[in-house]
Motif scaffolding. Structure first.
Motif, mmCIF file in Angstrom:
data_model
loop_
_atom_site.group_PDB
_atom_site.id
_atom_site.type_symbol
_atom_site.label_atom_id
_atom_site.label_comp_id
_atom_site.label_asym_id
_atom_site.label_seq_id
_atom_site.Cartn_x
_atom_site.Cartn_y
_atom_site.Cartn_z
ATOM 1 N N MET A 143 42.357 35.920 50.938
ATOM 2 C CA MET A 143 42.738 34.584 50.446
ATOM 3 C C MET A 143 42.831 34.599 48.912
ATOM 4 S SD MET A 143 43.462 31.617 51.649
ATOM 5 C CE MET A 143 43.867 30.080 50.861
ATOM 6 N N LEU A 144 41.820 35.225 48.286
ATOM 7 C CA LEU A 144 41.821 35.306 46.826
ATOM 8 C C LEU A 144 43.033 36.098 46.331
ATOM 9 C CD1 LEU A 144 40.408 34.748 44.147
ATOM 10 C CD2 LEU A 144 39.113 36.860 44.455
ATOM 11 N N LEU A 145 43.351 37.169 47.065
ATOM 12 C CA LEU A 145 44.512 37.995 46.689
ATOM 13 C C LEU A 145 45.800 37.184 46.762
ATOM 14 C CD1 LEU A 145 45.678 40.756 45.933
ATOM 15 C CD2 LEU A 145 45.814 41.279 48.377
ATOM 16 N N LEU A 146 45.933 36.390 47.827
ATOM 17 C CA LEU A 146 47.123 35.545 47.994
ATOM 18 C C LEU A 146 47.225 34.540 46.849
ATOM 19 C CD1 LEU A 146 49.520 34.697 49.781
ATOM 20 C CD2 LEU A 146 48.004 33.125 50.947
ATOM 21 N N LEU A 147 46.078 33.959 46.481
ATOM 22 C CA LEU A 147 46.058 32.991 45.388
ATOM 23 C C LEU A 147 46.467 33.648 44.073
ATOM 24 C CD1 LEU A 147 45.313 30.044 44.663
ATOM 25 C CD2 LEU A 147 43.024 30.865 44.114
ATOM 26 N N LEU A 148 45.936 34.842 43.834
ATOM 27 C CA LEU A 148 46.292 35.576 42.613
ATOM 28 C C LEU A 148 47.769 35.910 42.578
ATOM 29 C CD1 LEU A 148 43.215 37.952 42.292
ATOM 30 C CD2 LEU A 148 43.864 36.151 40.696
ATOM 31 N N LEU A 149 48.301 36.287 43.750
ATOM 32 C CA LEU A 149 49.736 36.610 43.831
ATOM 33 C C LEU A 149 50.587 35.379 43.526
ATOM 34 C CD1 LEU A 149 49.930 38.952 46.951
ATOM 35 C CD2 LEU A 149 50.518 39.549 44.597
ATOM 36 N N GLN A 150 50.142 34.228 44.030
ATOM 37 C CA GLN A 150 50.899 32.988 43.782
ATOM 38 C C GLN A 150 50.865 32.613 42.301
ATOM 39 O OE1 GLN A 150 49.366 30.090 46.564
ATOM 40 N NE2 GLN A 150 50.986 30.551 48.011
ATOM 41 N N VAL A 151 49.699 32.798 41.683
ATOM 42 C CA VAL A 151 49.582 32.526 40.247
ATOM 43 C C VAL A 151 50.476 33.473 39.462
ATOM 44 C CG1 VAL A 151 48.022 32.617 38.264
ATOM 45 C CG2 VAL A 151 47.268 31.546 40.389
ATOM 46 N N TRP A 152 50.458 34.744 39.861
ATOM 47 C CA TRP A 152 51.297 35.752 39.197
ATOM 48 C C TRP A 152 52.773 35.406 39.343
ATOM 49 C CZ3 TRP A 152 54.597 39.458 41.630
ATOM 50 C CH2 TRP A 152 55.143 40.379 40.748
ATOM 51 N N ALA A 153 53.152 34.998 40.558
ATOM 52 C CA ALA A 153 54.558 34.652 40.800
ATOM 53 C C ALA A 153 54.960 33.439 39.979
ATOM 54 C CB ALA A 153 54.773 34.377 42.283
ATOM 55 N N SER A 154 54.028 32.487 39.833
ATOM 56 C CA SER A 154 54.370 31.293 39.049
ATOM 57 C C SER A 154 54.628 31.650 37.598
ATOM 58 C CB SER A 154 53.264 30.247 39.154
ATOM 59 O OG SER A 154 52.115 30.673 38.464
ATOM 60 N N CYS A 155 53.978 32.708 37.114
ATOM 61 C CA CYS A 155 54.207 33.158 35.745
ATOM 62 C C CYS A 155 55.576 33.811 35.600
ATOM 63 C CB CYS A 155 53.136 34.160 35.322
ATOM 64 S SG CYS A 155 51.495 33.421 35.267
ATOM 65 N N PRO B 67 64.422 25.543 45.024
ATOM 66 C CA PRO B 67 63.357 25.207 45.966
ATOM 67 C C PRO B 67 63.198 23.706 46.190
ATOM 68 C CG PRO B 67 62.578 26.799 44.357
ATOM 69 C CD PRO B 67 63.945 26.377 43.917
ATOM 70 N N GLN B 68 63.442 22.908 45.156
ATOM 71 C CA GLN B 68 63.218 21.460 45.267
ATOM 72 C C GLN B 68 64.115 20.784 46.293
ATOM 73 O OE1 GLN B 68 63.095 19.178 41.530
ATOM 74 N NE2 GLN B 68 61.282 18.386 42.525
ATOM 75 N N LEU B 69 65.230 21.421 46.639
ATOM 76 C CA LEU B 69 66.091 20.823 47.658
ATOM 77 C C LEU B 69 65.412 20.822 49.030
ATOM 78 C CD1 LEU B 69 69.625 22.161 46.654
ATOM 79 C CD2 LEU B 69 68.756 19.841 46.435
ATOM 80 N N GLU C 280 65.653 33.986 45.516
ATOM 81 C CA GLU C 280 65.285 33.902 46.927
ATOM 82 C C GLU C 280 64.120 34.831 47.236
ATOM 83 O OE1 GLU C 280 68.277 34.405 49.994
ATOM 84 O OE2 GLU C 280 69.729 33.331 48.752
ATOM 85 N N TRP C 281 64.192 36.019 46.703
ATOM 86 C CA TRP C 281 63.200 37.058 46.988
ATOM 87 C C TRP C 281 61.795 36.571 46.644
ATOM 88 C CZ3 TRP C 281 59.565 39.854 44.241
ATOM 89 C CH2 TRP C 281 59.092 41.015 44.848
ATOM 90 N N THR C 282 61.651 35.909 45.503
ATOM 91 C CA THR C 282 60.335 35.418 45.067
ATOM 92 C C THR C 282 59.820 34.347 46.021
ATOM 93 O OG1 THR C 282 60.965 35.861 42.783
ATOM 94 C CG2 THR C 282 59.062 34.440 43.115
ATOM 95 N N LEU C 283 60.705 33.449 46.442
ATOM 96 C CA LEU C 283 60.290 32.384 47.357
ATOM 97 C C LEU C 283 59.861 32.948 48.703
ATOM 98 C CD1 LEU C 283 63.057 29.721 46.660
ATOM 99 C CD2 LEU C 283 60.651 29.577 46.025
ATOM 100 N N LEU C 284 60.620 33.895 49.218
ATOM 101 C CA LEU C 284 60.317 34.463 50.528
ATOM 102 C C LEU C 284 59.038 35.281 50.497
ATOM 103 C CD1 LEU C 284 63.909 35.603 51.651
ATOM 104 C CD2 LEU C 284 62.742 33.474 52.176
ATOM 105 N N SER D 214 60.464 30.440 54.467
ATOM 106 C CA SER D 214 61.326 31.240 55.348
ATOM 107 C C SER D 214 62.787 31.035 54.961
ATOM 108 C CB SER D 214 61.119 30.838 56.806
ATOM 109 O OG SER D 214 61.630 29.525 57.021
ATOM 110 N N SER D 215 63.627 31.993 55.339
ATOM 111 C CA SER D 215 65.068 31.855 55.092
ATOM 112 C C SER D 215 65.609 30.601 55.761
ATOM 113 C CB SER D 215 65.825 33.078 55.625
ATOM 114 O OG SER D 215 65.567 34.178 54.797
ATOM 115 N N GLU D 216 65.071 30.295 56.952
ATOM 116 C CA GLU D 216 65.504 29.101 57.692
ATOM 117 C C GLU D 216 65.214 27.834 56.898
ATOM 118 O OE1 GLU D 216 65.454 29.589 62.522
ATOM 119 O OE2 GLU D 216 63.626 28.995 61.497
ATOM 120 N N GLN D 217 64.006 27.742 56.371
ATOM 121 C CA GLN D 217 63.628 26.578 55.552
ATOM 122 C C GLN D 217 64.572 26.411 54.367
ATOM 123 O OE1 GLN D 217 59.411 27.670 54.966
ATOM 124 N NE2 GLN D 217 59.082 25.492 54.646
#
Length: 276
Positions: free
Chosen positions: A1-13, A94-96, A108-112, A118-121
């Motif tokens: 969980m912590l790793l996922l959170l760190l990855l999300q923070v990193w991606a936001s940067c 993403p906001q759409l 797209e790659w970063t969002l997925l 998902s690609s469907e979303q």
């Protein structure tokens, strides 16, 4: 969980930029329209999205987007051409997908990979890169072209799929390109500020198994301020299956669009911009 959170923070940067889905252009990014007046409601689709296209904390242009047909209705910007490299990175919005998603133009790659999207979303509300693969006789055609901007950030901001339509490849590389690169240079001589609104008329054909509309026509209009008392305007329209561009007055284009849309009289600029 912590790793996922760190990855999300990193991606936001790593977010490349942001764009904002707003309730109106007048209240959020009116600077791209002559006298802060966007086109009237005659062009509005059933499922509109008003996007103030922002990158690196700065607005660069505005786009009215058709969520249902997955193409822009028009993009509005200030004509400020400059030399520089053409970007290669394509972005999506993403906001759409909804207001809980980041206000960011993103790969797209970063969002997925980092935001559990998902690609469907993503593909429900907009075109994605897959829609534009294996095209025959068509290109990813910019409404707001990167070459009409003066620096790398503003050029990169035009590489969002919300600013793209399926455009006839001969037209895109031929007569339309000549208009963007040559006619605009000639016409804007003596202009202090040139406001541009460029759009696409929805057609009866689709690509990507019916997901993305292929416009019947591509059009562009410009209102140039020579000085505080003098303005000039011009416009063009092209059928999206012919390599021909027709030069018109602003008033003529508004009348043609009124006929093509079959609704109320179209108005693209404030009334102070000459129609003749």
């Amino acid at each position: 969980m912590l790793l996922l959170l760190l990855l999300q923070v990193w991606a936001s940067c790593l977010w490349l930029g942001s764009s904002e889905v707003v309730t109106s252009f007048e209240s959020s990014c009116p600077q791209f329209f002559f006298r802060e007046t966007p086109p009237n409601e005659a062009l509005e689709p059933e499922s509109p999205a008003w996007i103030c296209q922002r990158y690196s904390n700065q607005y660069y242009f505005a786009t009215l987007y058709d969520r249902k047909r997955r193409i822009p209705v028009y993009s509005a910007y200030l004509y400020q051409p400059g030399s520089g490299k053409r970007p290669k990175t394509w972005l999506v919005e993403p906001q759409l997908m909804g207001p809980t998603y980041p206000k960011t133009m993103e790969k797209e790659w970063t969002l997925l990979n980092y935001f559990s999207v998902s690609s469907e979303q993503l593909s429900k509300s907009q075109a994605i890169l897959q829609d534009y693969k294996n095209l025959t006789g068509l290109n990813r055609g910019h409404l707001n072209p990167s070459s009409h901007h003066s620096d790398s950030s503003s050029r990169t901001a035009t590489f969002t799929l919300t600013n793209i339509v399926p455009q006839d490849e001969k037209l895109n590389g031929g007569a339309w390109n000549n208009y963007e690169q040559q006619t605009m240079i000639r016409r804007t001589k003596g202009c202090n500020t040139t406001y541009v609104v460029v759009g696409a008329v929805p057609g009866n054909n689709y690509i990507a198994k019916g997901r993305v509309n292929k416009p019947s026509h591509i059009w562009s209009s410009a209102c140039c301020e020579v000085d505080t008392n003098h303005r000039k305007a011009w416009a063009v329209i092209a059928e999206n299956d012919k390599n021909e561009v027709q030069l018109l007055t602003l008033g003529e284009l508004e009348d043609v669009l009124t006929q093509l849309y079959g609704r109320n009289q179209v108005s693209l600029f404030d009334s102070a911009c000459p129609r003749e």
